[in-house]
Write a protein that holds these residues in place. Sequence first.
Motif, mmCIF file in Angstrom:
data_model
loop_
_atom_site.group_PDB
_atom_site.id
_atom_site.type_symbol
_atom_site.label_atom_id
_atom_site.label_comp_id
_atom_site.label_asym_id
_atom_site.label_seq_id
_atom_site.Cartn_x
_atom_site.Cartn_y
_atom_site.Cartn_z
ATOM 1 N N VAL A 200 10.291 -10.193 -8.247
ATOM 2 C CA VAL A 200 9.075 -10.886 -8.689
ATOM 3 C C VAL A 200 8.444 -10.181 -9.897
ATOM 4 N N LEU A 201 8.431 -8.868 -9.862
ATOM 5 C CA LEU A 201 7.814 -8.107 -10.949
ATOM 6 C C LEU A 201 8.752 -7.922 -12.134
ATOM 7 N N GLN A 202 10.021 -8.302 -11.942
ATOM 8 C CA GLN A 202 11.030 -8.244 -13.004
ATOM 9 C C GLN A 202 11.291 -6.811 -13.461
ATOM 10 N N VAL A 203 11.428 -5.926 -12.468
ATOM 11 C CA VAL A 203 11.774 -4.539 -12.749
ATOM 12 C C VAL A 203 12.834 -4.096 -11.743
ATOM 13 N N SER A 204 13.506 -2.985 -12.037
ATOM 14 C CA SER A 204 14.529 -2.463 -11.145
ATOM 15 C C SER A 204 13.894 -1.662 -10.018
ATOM 16 N N VAL A 205 14.710 -1.392 -8.978
ATOM 17 C CA VAL A 205 14.241 -0.565 -7.872
ATOM 18 C C VAL A 205 13.875 0.831 -8.378
ATOM 19 N N GLY A 206 14.663 1.353 -9.301
ATOM 20 C CA GLY A 206 14.383 2.672 -9.856
ATOM 21 C C GLY A 206 13.028 2.734 -10.554
ATOM 22 N N GLU A 207 12.705 1.647 -11.277
ATOM 23 C CA GLU A 207 11.412 1.640 -11.957
ATOM 24 C C GLU A 207 10.270 1.512 -10.959
ATOM 25 N N LEU A 208 10.502 0.813 -9.842
ATOM 26 C CA LEU A 208 9.485 0.727 -8.797
ATOM 27 C C LEU A 208 9.182 2.104 -8.214
ATOM 28 N N VAL A 209 10.215 2.924 -8.076
ATOM 29 C CA VAL A 209 10.003 4.289 -7.584
ATOM 30 C C VAL A 209 9.090 5.045 -8.538
ATOM 31 N N GLY A 210 9.343 4.884 -9.833
ATOM 32 C CA GLY A 210 8.494 5.535 -10.830
ATOM 33 C C GLY A 210 7.072 5.010 -10.789
ATOM 34 N N ILE A 211 6.946 3.696 -10.526
ATOM 35 C CA ILE A 211 5.618 3.100 -10.431
ATOM 36 C C ILE A 211 4.849 3.717 -9.269
ATOM 37 N N GLY A 212 5.513 3.882 -8.136
ATOM 38 C CA GLY A 212 4.866 4.475 -6.968
ATOM 39 C C GLY A 212 4.371 5.869 -7.259
ATOM 40 N N GLU A 213 5.189 6.643 -7.962
ATOM 41 C CA GLU A 213 4.783 8.002 -8.306
ATOM 42 C C GLU A 213 3.594 7.989 -9.249
ATOM 43 N N GLN A 214 3.624 7.053 -10.227
ATOM 44 C CA GLN A 214 2.532 6.972 -11.191
ATOM 45 C C GLN A 214 1.245 6.497 -10.535
ATOM 46 N N ARG B 44 0.826 -1.206 0.000
ATOM 47 C CA ARG B 44 0.000 0.000 0.000
ATOM 48 C C ARG B 44 0.858 1.253 0.000
ATOM 49 N N LYS B 45 1.989 1.206 0.688
ATOM 50 C CA LYS B 45 2.892 2.362 0.678
ATOM 51 C C LYS B 45 3.400 2.630 -0.736
ATOM 52 N N LEU B 46 3.723 1.544 -1.450
ATOM 53 C CA LEU B 46 4.169 1.701 -2.830
ATOM 54 C C LEU B 46 3.071 2.328 -3.676
ATOM 55 N N ARG B 47 1.852 1.857 -3.480
ATOM 56 C CA ARG B 47 0.727 2.373 -4.265
ATOM 57 C C ARG B 47 0.449 3.843 -3.954
ATOM 58 N N ARG B 48 0.756 4.256 -2.728
ATOM 59 C CA ARG B 48 0.510 5.645 -2.339
ATOM 60 C C ARG B 48 1.702 6.549 -2.639
ATOM 61 N N GLY B 49 2.752 5.969 -3.206
ATOM 62 C CA GLY B 49 3.931 6.762 -3.514
ATOM 63 C C GLY B 49 4.800 7.063 -2.311
ATOM 64 N N GLN B 50 4.638 6.294 -1.217
ATOM 65 C CA GLN B 50 5.409 6.519 0.012
ATOM 66 C C GLN B 50 6.705 5.705 -0.028
ATOM 67 N N ILE B 51 7.455 5.893 -1.100
ATOM 68 C CA ILE B 51 8.676 5.122 -1.324
ATOM 69 C C ILE B 51 9.713 5.387 -0.235
ATOM 70 N N ALA B 52 9.769 6.637 0.246
ATOM 71 C CA ALA B 52 10.775 6.999 1.254
ATOM 72 C C ALA B 52 10.581 6.231 2.546
ATOM 73 N N GLN B 53 9.406 5.688 2.768
ATOM 74 C CA GLN B 53 9.115 4.936 3.991
ATOM 75 C C GLN B 53 9.372 3.437 3.821
ATOM 76 N N MET B 54 9.879 3.036 2.653
ATOM 77 C CA MET B 54 10.114 1.621 2.385
ATOM 78 C C MET B 54 11.613 1.315 2.376
ATOM 79 N N ARG B 55 11.946 0.125 2.822
ATOM 80 C CA ARG B 55 13.350 -0.292 2.825
ATOM 81 C C ARG B 55 13.760 -0.747 1.429
ATOM 82 N N VAL B 56 15.030 -0.577 1.131
ATOM 83 C CA VAL B 56 15.543 -0.983 -0.170
ATOM 84 C C VAL B 56 15.350 -2.481 -0.371
ATOM 85 N N GLU B 57 15.543 -3.279 0.710
ATOM 86 C CA GLU B 57 15.370 -4.728 0.606
ATOM 87 C C GLU B 57 13.947 -5.082 0.197
#
Length: 209
Positions: A58-72, A37-50
């Motif tokens: 699992v989603l076959q994307v990079s951490v950087g792309e996950l950040v973009g996903i959260g923003e989107q 839910r944090k990812l979906r809300r764009g609260q990436i700063a509250q998530m651990r890198v691990e």
Amino acid sequence: MISSNSPNRLRQLMQQVGLTTYKALSEATGVSEKQIRKLRRGQIAQMRVETLEKLGRVLQVSVGELVGIGEQEVVSGRDEVGELRREYDRLQAQLLQQRQELWQEFQQSSVQVLESLLLQLPTAAYAAQQNPQAPAVKLLPLLRPIEALLQHWGIEAIAAVGSEVPYDPQQHQLMEGTAAVGDRVRVRYTGYRQGDKLLYRAKVSPVVS
């Protein structure tokens, strides 16, 4: 790669790896639904890198792309809220219009039912006023609630019974004789209008000089 302009990119990536729910994503990655839910809300700063790395594998994307996903996801959510608000406003306006139309239909049907009373009673009341000893004088109190109802509905008499007015064929109906526009006529049965809408023309007779 999913375009940065695609709506709900997270769900699209989930579908690509066969996951249809956020619960399924949680079970596949070992990441709690709260973190997702944090990812979906764009609260990436509250998530651990691990945590992001688990999701990325699992989603076959990079951490950087996950950040973009959260923003989107945040942008997409705002768009959905805006669309829901617009649809709500549209439905509210539609409901208001339907209520107004139903109210107008009720008024019109009520006026049709009361047509004889509306047209005849003012004339009887006028006759009673001319002769207070006549039995018809008892009808006068009956006019008050009807007048109050018509006023509440915005319905007004074209002219009072017994009054002399310039002849207007748009508002008056001759009961006898002839008259040119502007000639003096006497109102024998009142007519009614509601705003700009003519309900009944007043029945008139020429004034003999």
